[in-house]
Scaffold this active site. Sequence first.
Site, PDB file in Angstrom:
ATOM      1  N   GLU A 171       0.757  -1.359   0.006  1.00  0.00           N
ATOM      2  CA  GLU A 171       0.010  -0.051  -0.087  1.00  0.00           C
ATOM      3  C   GLU A 171       0.999   1.371  -0.064  1.00  0.00           C
ATOM      4  O   GLU A 171       0.811   1.869   1.001  1.00  0.00           O
ATOM      5  CB  GLU A 171      -0.884  -0.019   1.154  1.00  0.00           C
ATOM      6  CG  GLU A 171      -1.959  -1.322   1.205  1.00  0.00           C
ATOM      7  CD  GLU A 171      -3.023  -1.138   2.235  1.00  0.00           C
ATOM      8  OE1 GLU A 171      -3.121  -0.246   2.938  1.00  0.00           O
ATOM      9  OE2 GLU A 171      -3.963  -1.943   2.165  1.00  0.00           O
ATOM     10  N   GLU A 369      -4.838  -8.931   0.411  1.00  0.00           N
ATOM     11  CA  GLU A 369      -5.250  -8.696   1.834  1.00  0.00           C
ATOM     12  C   GLU A 369      -6.831  -8.841   1.530  1.00  0.00           C
ATOM     13  O   GLU A 369      -7.380  -7.934   0.624  1.00  0.00           O
ATOM     14  CB  GLU A 369      -4.973  -7.556   2.412  1.00  0.00           C
ATOM     15  CG  GLU A 369      -3.672  -7.623   2.903  1.00  0.00           C
ATOM     16  CD  GLU A 369      -3.339  -6.274   3.718  1.00  0.00           C
ATOM     17  OE1 GLU A 369      -4.165  -5.493   3.945  1.00  0.00           O
ATOM     18  OE2 GLU A 369      -2.100  -6.015   3.697  1.00  0.00           O
TER      19      GLU A 369
HETATM   20  C1  BGP Z   1      -4.441  -2.614   5.625  1.00  0.00           C
HETATM   21  C2  BGP Z   1      -3.103  -2.686   5.949  1.00  0.00           C
HETATM   22  C3  BGP Z   1      -2.831  -3.796   6.872  1.00  0.00           C
HETATM   23  C4  BGP Z   1      -3.589  -3.731   8.084  1.00  0.00           C
HETATM   24  C5  BGP Z   1      -5.232  -3.696   7.555  1.00  0.00           C
HETATM   25  C6  BGP Z   1      -6.267  -3.668   8.586  1.00  0.00           C
HETATM   26  O1  BGP Z   1      -4.678  -1.538   4.623  1.00  0.00           O
HETATM   27  O2  BGP Z   1      -2.212  -3.088   4.675  1.00  0.00           O
HETATM   28  O3  BGP Z   1      -1.314  -3.622   7.281  1.00  0.00           O
HETATM   29  O4  BGP Z   1      -3.681  -2.780   9.164  1.00  0.00           O
HETATM   30  O5  BGP Z   1      -5.345  -2.684   6.425  1.00  0.00           O
HETATM   31  O6  BGP Z   1      -6.263  -2.188   9.166  1.00  0.00           O
HETATM   32  P1  BGP Z   1      -7.290  -1.928  10.258  1.00  0.00           P
HETATM   33  O7  BGP Z   1      -7.179  -3.044  11.598  1.00  0.00           O
HETATM   34  O8  BGP Z   1      -7.184  -0.371  10.609  1.00  0.00           O
HETATM   35  O9  BGP Z   1      -8.641  -2.261   9.874  1.00  0.00           O
END
Ligand code: BGP
Length: 475
Positions: A171, A369
């Site tokens: 990202e 992800e």
């Molecule tokens: C994504 C990132 C991860 C992780 C995920 C969940 O954007 O790549 O590193 O943090 O988000 O994030 P959150 O816990 O804020 O929902």
Amino acid sequence: MSQKSITIPQDFILGAASSAWQTEGWSGKKEGQDSYMDIWYKNDRHVWHEGYGPALATDLYNRYREEVALMKQAGLTHYRTSINWSRFFTDYEKGVVDEEYARYYDNFIDEMLAAGIEPMICLEHYELPAYLFENYGGWASKKVVELFALYAEKVFERYHHKVSRWFTFNEPIVVQTRVYLDALRWPYEQNTSTWMQWNHHKNLATAKVVKLFREKGYTGSVGAILNPEVTYPRSSAPHDVKAAEMYDLFYNRVFLDPMVHGRYPQALVALLEQHGVQWDYSADELALIRDNTVDELGINLYYPHRVKAPSRAWNPQTPFHPAYYYEPFELPGRRMNKSRGWEIYPRIIYDMAMRIKNDYRNIPWFIAESGMGIENEGQFRNAEGVIQDDYRIGFISEHLYQTLLAREAGANCQGYMLWAFTDNVSPMNAFKNRYGLIEIDLQNNRARRAKKSAGWYRALRETRTLTLNIDDDWK
Ligand code: BGP
């Protein structure tokens, strides 16, 4: 309700992801090895959920053997994490490897390989060394691009015979957007030119690393993990459609186009100029980007993004921000993950897949992800203490189903990776929304316990079949 079954191809990745800073903890970290995330946490701990942050994280540094055994139990074919640039060196400018930290990675990677799990490694998941942030302004500086290439060189030298799938960034748009565009994160500066400079230097750094990898003749591939947001206009009216296109240009195409097509969209360059956004780039840099596009993409997708045309004139006192061209739009009646405040709309995966197929030369890609973060998961514990996360199983099923349908429709999609393997520390939302197949017990020394979804994930791998119920009755 109808039941559907779909085959998961034998070579299709069923993995999970994580990152160094969100798991390893500060064990063994030396003076001067802070990352950007560490100094943000140290300077501004009050915005981190209940004060949790990267300091202990999941203590993976000390528990990686146990973790790999759990990965095996959950049936992962692949695991994606990062190497922490800020800890990999004791001297970032000379490229002096921290042997102690590197040994941890030697062992961790060996442990995965011995368990039959393929590691996929990202070189930066927000772990920019604090030293480079403080002394050079981070990715605003061309020197940092050079030092990143030096870091990649040292990492490839050490691991190229063990790891074949590499990624430059996770990202890459996020840190500068939160810091320089929206000024929501430490050190809270607002400077659109700095934002664009960081974007450009991360594109440039990716091209340099791709070039280096190819010149060295290593086996494998170099890609990047992007988070393009599937952006739907409120309506089919031209002003709303334009708002979505503008959003796409500034936040998605700013990385997708140079990384896959080797060039910035003309429209983007023209708009930046029109709005006085200054970024330093040369013809040589653009040529490097043109000649060194990535081998594959990882795509992080969580929720749909919706916009409408702006309803008010831009305040001329406010520096240019892409929001000049759009306003967020909330679809009434949308399905929500209330813990995270994100809409649930599995169709984003299919739509993104078709976009890559049609507009991005059907480059190989995978879902890097996808996942569901839920607060207070302890409430779903059964008598044996196991979290019954049927909502997660449902979420994965629906999103994996769209991924597999897209593949059947010709998308060059290589797999699906869940965020995350274990609960972990997100920026600010540290341990708030739990994402893991594996629970991390904060009250009990970070003890691990598989959730119901872990066994279900393993069965997916064993049967290579996804069966799900689709709520499609006219009720
Ligand atoms: C994504 C990132 C991860 C992780 C995920 C969940 O954007 O790549 O590193 O943090 O988000 O994030 P959150 O816990 O804020 O929902």
